[in-house]
Design a protein around this motif. Structure first.
Motif, PDB file in Angstrom:
ATOM      1  N   GLN A   1      22.926 -27.847  31.353  1.00  0.00           N
ATOM      2  CA  GLN A   1      24.009 -28.696  30.872  1.00  0.00           C
ATOM      3  C   GLN A   1      25.365 -28.215  31.382  1.00  0.00           C
ATOM      4  OE1 GLN A   1      23.307 -28.659  26.632  1.00  0.00           O
ATOM      5  NE2 GLN A   1      22.255 -30.636  26.731  1.00  0.00           N
TER       6      GLN A   1
ATOM      7  N   SER B   1      25.682 -29.130  35.056  1.00  0.00           N
ATOM      8  CA  SER B   1      25.925 -30.564  35.178  1.00  0.00           C
ATOM      9  C   SER B   1      27.372 -30.892  34.846  1.00  0.00           C
ATOM     10  CB  SER B   1      24.990 -31.333  34.242  1.00  0.00           C
ATOM     11  OG  SER B   1      25.313 -32.695  34.228  1.00  0.00           O
TER      12      SER B   1
ATOM     13  N   ALA C   1      19.629 -32.349  33.256  1.00  0.00           N
ATOM     14  CA  ALA C   1      20.120 -31.777  32.000  1.00  0.00           C
ATOM     15  C   ALA C   1      19.729 -32.664  30.820  1.00  0.00           C
ATOM     16  CB  ALA C   1      21.628 -31.597  32.057  1.00  0.00           C
TER      17      ALA C   1
END
Length: 117
Positions: A62, A65, A91
């Protein structure tokens, strides 16, 4: 042999390799309780540490990303839209899988708590 044709001898060789691999004991894969190559017992996996490692991987995906998205929005020429979208989807899928695992754990907890002893 033409380039678009399948060579029968190569197929037979592959089938014989697969049969040889299937007849090996346990296909050469060591189990959790087996010893590793050095002769020492394999390390036992702690559930809490495995869960934490998985959560750290999802968190890292995450963050990567989000970082890539910020760089794209700021106009970084080394980042293209397709890479941003692919990392975003990776993610998202990792997070959805984590939520599903959490839901299964909560469901199992409720099932255990509702058991009559």
């Amino acid at each position: 042999m033409k380039t678009g044709m399948i060579d029968a001898s190569r197929i037979e060789a592959m089938i014989s390799q697969l049969k040889a691999a299937a007849t090996r004991p346990e296909n050469g894969v060591k189990g959790i309780h087996d010893e590793v190559a050095g002769g020492e017992p394999a390390a036992k996996v702690d559930f809490a540490s495995a869960l934490k490692a998985s959560l750290d991987q999802v968190n890292g995906a995450q963050k990567r990303s989000e970082d890539m998205t910020k760089r794209f929005v700021l106009g970084d020429d080394s980042v293209n839209l397709s890479d941003v979208m692919i990392n975003s989807q990776k993610a998202s899928i990792a997070f959805q899988a984590t939520v599903q695992v959490r839901n299964k754990l909560v469901s199992a907890y409720h099932d255990i708590m509702n058991m009559q002893v």
